[in-house]
Design a protein around this motif. Structure first.
Motif, PDB file in Angstrom:
ATOM      1  N   VAL A 187      -9.757   7.450  -1.130  1.00  0.00           N
ATOM      2  CA  VAL A 187      -9.161   7.999   0.108  1.00  0.00           C
ATOM      3  C   VAL A 187      -7.814   8.646  -0.209  1.00  0.00           C
ATOM      4  O   VAL A 187      -7.504   9.767   0.211  1.00  0.00           O
ATOM      5  N   GLN A 188      -7.011   7.920  -0.976  1.00  0.00           N
ATOM      6  CA  GLN A 188      -5.666   8.399  -1.311  1.00  0.00           C
ATOM      7  C   GLN A 188      -5.740   9.757  -2.014  1.00  0.00           C
ATOM      8  O   GLN A 188      -5.002  10.689  -1.692  1.00  0.00           O
TER       9      GLN A 188
ATOM     10  N   ASP B  24      -3.777  12.307   8.644  1.00  0.00           N
ATOM     11  CA  ASP B  24      -3.521  10.940   8.177  1.00  0.00           C
ATOM     12  C   ASP B  24      -4.739  10.440   7.398  1.00  0.00           C
ATOM     13  O   ASP B  24      -5.875  10.734   7.765  1.00  0.00           O
ATOM     14  N   ALA B  25      -4.475   9.658   6.344  1.00  0.00           N
ATOM     15  CA  ALA B  25      -5.598   9.082   5.593  1.00  0.00           C
ATOM     16  C   ALA B  25      -6.325   8.078   6.481  1.00  0.00           C
ATOM     17  O   ALA B  25      -5.692   7.206   7.085  1.00  0.00           O
TER      18      ALA B  25
ATOM     19  N   PRO C 163      -8.495   4.792   7.634  1.00  0.00           N
ATOM     20  CA  PRO C 163      -8.466   3.434   7.067  1.00  0.00           C
ATOM     21  C   PRO C 163      -9.753   3.093   6.328  1.00  0.00           C
ATOM     22  O   PRO C 163     -10.800   3.698   6.579  1.00  0.00           O
TER      23      PRO C 163
ATOM     24  N   ARG D 273      -3.845  -2.998  -1.890  1.00  0.00           N
ATOM     25  CA  ARG D 273      -2.930  -2.024  -1.279  1.00  0.00           C
ATOM     26  C   ARG D 273      -1.594  -2.009  -2.028  1.00  0.00           C
ATOM     27  O   ARG D 273      -0.996  -0.955  -2.210  1.00  0.00           O
TER      28      ARG D 273
ATOM     29  N   LEU E 258      -9.531   2.636  -1.758  1.00  0.00           N
ATOM     30  CA  LEU E 258      -8.167   3.128  -1.513  1.00  0.00           C
ATOM     31  C   LEU E 258      -7.865   4.326  -2.411  1.00  0.00           C
ATOM     32  O   LEU E 258      -7.288   5.319  -1.978  1.00  0.00           O
TER      33      LEU E 258
ATOM     34  N   ASP F 155     -15.459   3.562   3.189  1.00  0.00           N
ATOM     35  CA  ASP F 155     -14.311   4.466   3.117  1.00  0.00           C
ATOM     36  C   ASP F 155     -14.757   5.894   3.400  1.00  0.00           C
ATOM     37  O   ASP F 155     -15.951   6.192   3.382  1.00  0.00           O
TER      38      ASP F 155
ATOM     39  N   PRO G  22      -3.672   3.699   2.213  1.00  0.00           N
ATOM     40  CA  PRO G  22      -4.354   3.685   3.506  1.00  0.00           C
ATOM     41  C   PRO G  22      -4.383   2.273   4.092  1.00  0.00           C
ATOM     42  O   PRO G  22      -4.258   1.280   3.365  1.00  0.00           O
ATOM     43  N   GLU G  23      -4.530   2.189   5.419  1.00  0.00           N
ATOM     44  CA  GLU G  23      -4.690   0.889   6.082  1.00  0.00           C
ATOM     45  C   GLU G  23      -6.054   0.306   5.717  1.00  0.00           C
ATOM     46  O   GLU G  23      -6.987   1.036   5.365  1.00  0.00           O
TER      47      GLU G  23
END
Length: 368
Positions: free
Chosen positions: A251-252, A261-262, A264, A206, A248, A282, A217-218
């Motif tokens: 998703v990002q 919102d992205a 998690p 992250r 990540l 993901d 993202p979480e």
């Protein structure tokens, strides 16, 4: 003229010696054996370990040096690959020049030397990646991926062998630690918590995502926080880091311009009788089915290439993407101790990675 003759003679002697050692049989060890042997790091055991490495390492290193000299499509001639070959030949020479180990002082000197060998080989992965990039630039477009299978098979053998060499050296060196962490036998943690390692690896991934995209993202982790099993934490960290980093990024990039919102990334740790399985899921849009066979090849990456001519400062796993080496190498780490890595994808939705780790610890090293 005489000097040239002498150096050619010297090269022939070295080549013959490398061939001779490269044809000897390798000896594999298991995680369980390393644990049992290392749990009593007496002077006598450390001596036996050093004597074993004194004979085993030159065999493994010679095999790779021989292979590096005859790679297809002119890969052996690429400057980065020649550099790697020289590192292997230097290490072979250092090991063969070291006299037989008969007492504690010699064992300590040998341990210092193999520590230096491990450092010398730190940048082998980025250097080989650069060699492959150099090759890709020069290949004619008529060469189809099937023709490159020989290179993939070589790289699988080469990196699997490298994992083994680094594990043996790292384990021997770590047994000298006067204050080992509780539960640790060399590099092996007999009570490793996969939840804790997954958490640390996710945070590292992250922070890199933050650096690149200014947000990340979480990551949610599910499993029994008290569950432990014997494994090498650094290996697990590397694999989870790589998988979470890929998730990540997917998703990002999918949600970068979205007003939603992205979602998690989810990690589930399951503890089975034979395997510990870590699933990383993901909603990054998935991979088309035609692309799935490519993700475990070394000549494929969807990201821009971060490698320039200078790879000296590059360390494994520091860039967000671009080597195209992360997944195939993670799978080798999983297989090294009898596990595996599988990727299942739903194009238009997301990807699930299943990291299987053998609990039994008694599978022998796969020796290429």
């Amino acid at each position: 003229m005489a000097a040239k003759k002498a150096s050619e003679g010297f090269a022939k002697v070295v080549a013959d010696e490398v061939q001779r050692w490269g044809s000897m049989k390798q000896t594999g060890v298991s995680l369980r054996y390393m644990m049992e042997f290392g749990s009593r790091p007496t002077e006598r055991n450390l001596m036996r370990s050093a004597q074993f490495l004194h004979k085993e390492l030159p065999i493994r290193i010679a095999r790779r040096a021989i292979e590096l000299q005859s790679l297809p499509f002119g890969l052996s001639e690429k400057s980065a690959v020649l550099k790697v070959r020289d590192w292997y030949l230097d290490s072979f020479h250092d090991l063969r020049s070291f006299p037989e180990i008969k007492d504690k002082d010699e064992e300590l000197a040998f341990t210092q030397m193999i520590k230096m060998i491990k450092v010398r080989h730190n940048n082998v992965v980025p250097a080989m990646a650069l060699g492959v990039q150099q090759l890709k630039k020069d290949l004619s477009p008529s060469i189809v991926p099937k023709d490159l299978e020989e290179i993939h098979e070589f790289l699988d053998r080469f990196y699997m062998s490298r994992i083994g060499i680094r594990m043996l050296i790292g384990q021997h060196v770590a047994l000298h630690d006067p204050n080992p962490e509780p539960g640790c036998v060399g590099q092996i943690n007999t009570e490793m918590s996969p939840m804790l390692v997954a958490h640390a690896a996710s945070e590292d991934a992250r922070s890199i995502c933050f650096r690149e995209y200014a947000s990340a993202p979480e990551v949610n982790i599910y499993g029994d926080p008290n569950f432990t099993f014997p494994y090498v934490p650094s290996h697990l960290h590397l694999m989870v880091f790589e998988l979470v980093k890929n998730s990540l990024r997917a998703v990002q990039e999918r949600f970068v311009d979205s007003d939603k919102d992205a979602p998690p990334v989810r990690i589930i740790v399951a503890d089975g009788i034979e395997d510990v399985t870590i699933k990383i899921s993901d909603e990054g849009g998935g991979i088309p089915r035609s692309g799935l066979p490519k993700i475990f090849t070394y000549l494929y990456s969807t990201a821009k290439n971060p490698l320039e001519e200078n790879y000296e400062g590059v360390h494994e796993g520091v860039t967000m993407a671009g080597y195209g080496f992360g997944l195939p190498i993670s799978r080798l780490y999983a297989r090294y101790f009898g596990g595996d890595l599988q990727i299942i994808s739903m194009e238009g939705y997301g990807t699930d990675a299943y990291l299987h780790l053998s609990r039994l610890g008694d599978s022998q090293e796969p020796l290429p």
